[in-house]
Design a protein around this motif. Sequence first.
Motif, PDB file in Angstrom:
ATOM      1  N   VAL A 137      24.608  32.372   7.195  1.00 19.55           N
ATOM      2  CA  VAL A 137      23.405  33.010   7.727  1.00 19.55           C
ATOM      3  C   VAL A 137      22.556  32.544   9.144  1.00 19.55           C
ATOM      4  N   GLY A 138      23.300  34.439   9.498  1.00 21.59           N
ATOM      5  CA  GLY A 138      22.978  34.105  11.300  1.00 21.59           C
ATOM      6  C   GLY A 138      24.623  35.378  11.237  1.00 21.59           C
ATOM      7  N   ARG A 139      24.039  35.768  12.095  1.00 18.44           N
ATOM      8  CA  ARG A 139      25.659  36.737  12.631  1.00 18.44           C
ATOM      9  C   ARG A 139      25.619  36.456  14.721  1.00 18.44           C
ATOM     10  N   SER A 140      25.029  35.739  15.149  1.00 21.54           N
ATOM     11  CA  SER A 140      24.943  35.425  16.671  1.00 21.54           C
ATOM     12  C   SER A 140      26.389  35.147  17.258  1.00 21.54           C
ATOM     13  N   ALA A 141      27.349  35.538  17.830  1.00 23.05           N
ATOM     14  CA  ALA A 141      28.188  35.195  18.410  1.00 23.05           C
ATOM     15  C   ALA A 141      29.093  33.943  18.875  1.00 23.05           C
TER      16      ALA A 141
ATOM     17  N   ALA B  11      21.836  29.436  10.478  1.00 23.51           N
ATOM     18  CA  ALA B  11      21.590  29.435  11.945  1.00 23.51           C
ATOM     19  C   ALA B  11      20.719  30.979  12.219  1.00 23.51           C
ATOM     20  N   ALA B  12      19.873  30.421  12.419  1.00 21.67           N
ATOM     21  CA  ALA B  12      18.987  31.792  11.917  1.00 21.67           C
ATOM     22  C   ALA B  12      17.876  31.584  12.975  1.00 21.67           C
ATOM     23  N   GLY B  13      17.404  30.531  13.218  1.00 20.57           N
ATOM     24  CA  GLY B  13      16.689  29.966  14.637  1.00 20.57           C
ATOM     25  C   GLY B  13      14.799  30.302  13.867  1.00 20.57           C
ATOM     26  N   ARG B  14      15.054  29.862  12.795  1.00 17.88           N
ATOM     27  CA  ARG B  14      13.890  30.577  12.383  1.00 17.88           C
ATOM     28  C   ARG B  14      13.402  29.422  11.516  1.00 17.88           C
ATOM     29  N   PRO B  15      12.609  28.136  11.655  1.00 15.37           N
ATOM     30  CA  PRO B  15      11.571  26.808  10.394  1.00 15.37           C
ATOM     31  C   PRO B  15      11.767  28.089   9.288  1.00 15.37           C
TER      32      PRO B  15
ATOM     33  N   CYS C 179      32.068  26.205  20.607  1.00 15.87           N
ATOM     34  CA  CYS C 179      31.694  24.662  20.745  1.00 15.87           C
ATOM     35  C   CYS C 179      30.953  24.104  18.913  1.00 15.87           C
ATOM     36  N   THR C 180      29.283  24.731  19.368  1.00 14.53           N
ATOM     37  CA  THR C 180      28.613  24.396  17.634  1.00 14.53           C
ATOM     38  C   THR C 180      29.638  24.536  16.203  1.00 14.53           C
ATOM     39  N   PRO C 181      30.184  26.146  15.897  1.00 15.82           N
ATOM     40  CA  PRO C 181      31.559  25.823  14.846  1.00 15.82           C
ATOM     41  C   PRO C 181      32.581  25.437  14.943  1.00 15.82           C
TER      42      PRO C 181
ATOM     43  N   MET D 285      27.260  16.948  18.141  1.00 13.57           N
ATOM     44  CA  MET D 285      28.312  17.831  18.117  1.00 13.57           C
ATOM     45  C   MET D 285      28.835  18.506  19.138  1.00 13.57           C
ATOM     46  N   THR D 286      28.038  19.680  19.054  1.00  5.42           N
ATOM     47  CA  THR D 286      28.202  20.574  20.286  1.00  5.42           C
ATOM     48  C   THR D 286      28.375  19.840  21.160  1.00  5.42           C
ATOM     49  N   ILE D 287      27.749  19.637  21.607  1.00  4.95           N
ATOM     50  CA  ILE D 287      28.001  18.336  22.961  1.00  4.95           C
ATOM     51  C   ILE D 287      29.588  17.688  23.012  1.00  4.95           C
TER      52      ILE D 287
ATOM     53  N   CYS E  18      25.165  36.648   6.117  1.00  6.21           N
ATOM     54  CA  CYS E  18      24.113  37.149   5.877  1.00  6.21           C
ATOM     55  C   CYS E  18      23.592  37.366   6.656  1.00  6.21           C
ATOM     56  N   HIS E  19      22.486  38.115   6.916  1.00  2.00           N
ATOM     57  CA  HIS E  19      21.586  38.023   8.405  1.00  2.00           C
ATOM     58  C   HIS E  19      20.122  38.850   7.852  1.00  2.00           C
ATOM     59  N   ALA E  20      20.035  39.222   9.030  1.00  5.38           N
ATOM     60  CA  ALA E  20      17.993  40.032   8.890  1.00  5.38           C
ATOM     61  C   ALA E  20      18.147  41.036   7.990  1.00  5.38           C
ATOM     62  N   ALA E  21      19.552  41.130   7.403  1.00  4.71           N
ATOM     63  CA  ALA E  21      19.202  43.360   6.914  1.00  4.71           C
ATOM     64  C   ALA E  21      19.807  42.780   5.355  1.00  4.71           C
TER      65      ALA E  21
ATOM     66  N   ASP F 217      22.295  22.324   8.939  1.00  7.60           N
ATOM     67  CA  ASP F 217      21.570  23.153   8.952  1.00  7.60           C
ATOM     68  C   ASP F 217      21.598  23.791  10.641  1.00  7.60           C
ATOM     69  N   VAL F 218      21.829  24.653  11.527  1.00 11.22           N
ATOM     70  CA  VAL F 218      21.811  24.769  13.326  1.00 11.22           C
ATOM     71  C   VAL F 218      21.141  24.612  13.412  1.00 11.22           C
ATOM     72  N   GLY F 219      19.843  25.550  12.892  1.00  7.92           N
ATOM     73  CA  GLY F 219      18.318  25.784  13.618  1.00  7.92           C
ATOM     74  C   GLY F 219      17.826  24.095  14.335  1.00  7.92           C
ATOM     75  N   VAL F 220      17.538  24.771  15.535  1.00  7.20           N
ATOM     76  CA  VAL F 220      16.532  23.982  16.440  1.00  7.20           C
ATOM     77  C   VAL F 220      15.176  24.895  16.866  1.00  7.20           C
ATOM     78  N   ASN F 221      14.104  24.224  16.015  1.00  9.76           N
ATOM     79  CA  ASN F 221      13.468  25.176  16.495  1.00  9.76           C
ATOM     80  C   ASN F 221      12.171  24.130  17.041  1.00  9.76           C
TER      81      ASN F 221
HETATM   82  P1  NAP Z   1      20.528  34.132  17.238  1.00 11.66           P
HETATM   83  O1  NAP Z   1      21.345  34.485  18.528  1.00 11.66           O
HETATM   84  O2  NAP Z   1      18.635  34.328  17.691  1.00 11.66           O
HETATM   85  O3  NAP Z   1      20.242  35.090  15.898  1.00 11.66           O
HETATM   86  C1  NAP Z   1      19.981  34.839  14.044  1.00 11.66           C
HETATM   87  C2  NAP Z   1      21.008  35.314  12.991  1.00 11.66           C
HETATM   88  O4  NAP Z   1      20.022  34.639  12.594  1.00 11.66           O
HETATM   89  C3  NAP Z   1      20.952  36.702  13.677  1.00 11.66           C
HETATM   90  O5  NAP Z   1      22.010  37.218  13.266  1.00 11.66           O
HETATM   91  C4  NAP Z   1      19.715  37.399  12.445  1.00 11.66           C
HETATM   92  O6  NAP Z   1      19.858  38.322  11.780  1.00 11.66           O
HETATM   93  C5  NAP Z   1      19.554  36.403  11.555  1.00 11.66           C
HETATM   94  N1  NAP Z   1      18.467  35.634  10.598  1.00 11.66           N
HETATM   95  C6  NAP Z   1      17.409  35.505  11.537  1.00 11.66           C
HETATM   96  N2  NAP Z   1      16.296  35.589  10.962  1.00 11.66           N
HETATM   97  C7  NAP Z   1      16.620  35.758   9.612  1.00 11.66           C
HETATM   98  C8  NAP Z   1      16.106  35.434   7.558  1.00 11.66           C
HETATM   99  N3  NAP Z   1      15.565  35.246   7.631  1.00 11.66           N
HETATM  100  N4  NAP Z   1      17.803  35.624   6.969  1.00 11.66           N
HETATM  101  C9  NAP Z   1      18.491  36.013   6.960  1.00 11.66           C
HETATM  102  N5  NAP Z   1      19.314  36.301   8.724  1.00 11.66           N
HETATM  103  C10 NAP Z   1      17.984  36.094   9.517  1.00 11.66           C
HETATM  104  O7  NAP Z   1      21.081  32.475  16.242  1.00 11.66           O
HETATM  105  P2  NAP Z   1      22.405  31.336  17.631  1.00 11.66           P
HETATM  106  O8  NAP Z   1      21.695  31.678  18.803  1.00 11.66           O
HETATM  107  O9  NAP Z   1      23.024  31.774  16.564  1.00 11.66           O
HETATM  108  O10 NAP Z   1      21.013  30.132  17.087  1.00 11.66           O
HETATM  109  C11 NAP Z   1      20.448  29.968  15.487  1.00 11.66           C
HETATM  110  C12 NAP Z   1      19.370  29.023  15.451  1.00 11.66           C
HETATM  111  O11 NAP Z   1      20.572  28.201  16.256  1.00 11.66           O
HETATM  112  C13 NAP Z   1      18.931  28.690  16.300  1.00 11.66           C
HETATM  113  O12 NAP Z   1      17.642  27.612  16.170  1.00 11.66           O
HETATM  114  C14 NAP Z   1      19.385  27.263  17.518  1.00 11.66           C
HETATM  115  O13 NAP Z   1      18.304  27.365  18.503  1.00 11.66           O
HETATM  116  C15 NAP Z   1      20.195  26.749  17.151  1.00 11.66           C
HETATM  117  N6  NAP Z   1      21.311  26.111  17.902  1.00 11.66           N
HETATM  118  C16 NAP Z   1      21.318  25.552  17.751  1.00 11.66           C
HETATM  119  C17 NAP Z   1      22.980  24.559  18.043  1.00 11.66           C
HETATM  120  C18 NAP Z   1      23.377  23.110  17.993  1.00 11.66           C
HETATM  121  O14 NAP Z   1      23.825  22.605  19.111  1.00 11.66           O
HETATM  122  N7  NAP Z   1      22.637  22.017  17.548  1.00 11.66           N
HETATM  123  C19 NAP Z   1      23.687  25.647  19.371  1.00 11.66           C
HETATM  124  C20 NAP Z   1      23.410  27.415  18.968  1.00 11.66           C
HETATM  125  C21 NAP Z   1      22.494  27.272  18.240  1.00 11.66           C
HETATM  126  P3  NAP Z   1      19.975  39.645  12.234  1.00 11.66           P
HETATM  127  O15 NAP Z   1      21.501  39.260  13.298  1.00 11.66           O
HETATM  128  O16 NAP Z   1      19.737  41.237  11.838  1.00 11.66           O
HETATM  129  O17 NAP Z   1      18.764  39.760  13.426  1.00 11.66           O
END
Ligand code: NAP
Length: 299
Positions: A165-169, A213-217, A141-143, A275-277, A193-196, A233-237
């Motif tokens: 930015v972010g490699r979550s599943a 989509a890193a999950g860090r403000p 849904c999110t993508p 949009m995810t919903i 890109c990701h944390a490494a 900006d996908v992040g929700v912090n």
């Molecule tokens: P997640 O599983 O927490 O993974 C975060 C990813 O970001 C990891 O791949 C991590 O790298 C990378 N990362 C973290 N810090 C970084 C940095 N400083 N530089 C580069 N990469 C960095 O993430 P997620 O579940 O995809 O969620 C991400 C954010 O999106 C969260 O805030 C979540 O609440 C939000 N979200 C929102 C929705 C929506 O509908 N709005 C839906 C899903 C998620 P590593 O793999 O190397 O650790």
Amino acid sequence: MSAELIDGKALAAETRARVRDGVAALKAATGVTPGLGVVLVGDDPASRSYVTAKERALEEAGMRSVDIRLPEGTTQGELLAVIARLNADPEVHGILVQLPLPKGLDADAVIRAIAPEKDVDGFTPVNVGRMLLGQECFLPCTPHGILRLLEKAGTPTRGAHAVVVGRSAIVGRPITNLLSRKGAGGDATVTLCHAATPDLGRFTRQADILIVAAGRPGTVTAEMVRPGATVIDVGVNRVPDPTARNGHRLRGDCDADVAEVAGKLTPVPGGVGPMTIAMLLENTLEAARRAAGGARHVH
Ligand code: NAP
């Protein structure tokens, strides 16, 4: 420069209205009311509020939500039994298990147990495999919502350099795949890109489309953005805010001054979240249509 905001709330409202019409048409034609099993284990406040928003949206769309609340101490066996029951229930067309699950529960095993035809989140290995192969599937849904936001914003993906930015599943990997698909909504060159990743800004500054989509403000600051880029900006912090009614407010992963540099930007809240919903509702309607033997809609 001040970015044009991409209004996810408005686009979600349009989408939900279309889904509502689709639900009414399906009911009239077949008597089938789309139903979603919504499973929440434990009482994490963020998860609870997400689930409540989803249930409210289902109701508004004329769908049925089968709400299942399980206590914190639920065992893996108990949870799998609930999934099996929902898999077998003909009135349940989709199943959503709110993540993250409490410690001690194996989320991968739970997701694997969901029948692929009811996997409206698009998280099961079968759905993910189909997506990678470009076959008909429920898109996550999110993508999927991000693709719609880019389309709405009029940002072309073909030939664009997209940096994720972010490699979550659930976000980073699938959006990377979808943007690189051949054809409409794809055809981008994508960097993940990701944390490494050393010197993140070196990559993000090259982006025509930047998806964070890193999950860090504060992951992305203004100087990391190419002027005129479209930023999702996908992040929700949840950040503490004593002036807010509930003691916190929501922030994305981008600094506020990114809006001074970007051409287009999704706000948080009001961008990707709604949009995810909306995409969850679309997938649930589609699952019900398939179960009723009705028209197929190919993503
Ligand atoms: P997640 O599983 O927490 O993974 C975060 C990813 O970001 C990891 O791949 C991590 O790298 C990378 N990362 C973290 N810090 C970084 C940095 N400083 N530089 C580069 N990469 C960095 O993430 P997620 O579940 O995809 O969620 C991400 C954010 O999106 C969260 O805030 C979540 O609440 C939000 N979200 C929102 C929705 C929506 O509908 N709005 C839906 C899903 C998620 P590593 O793999 O190397 O650790």
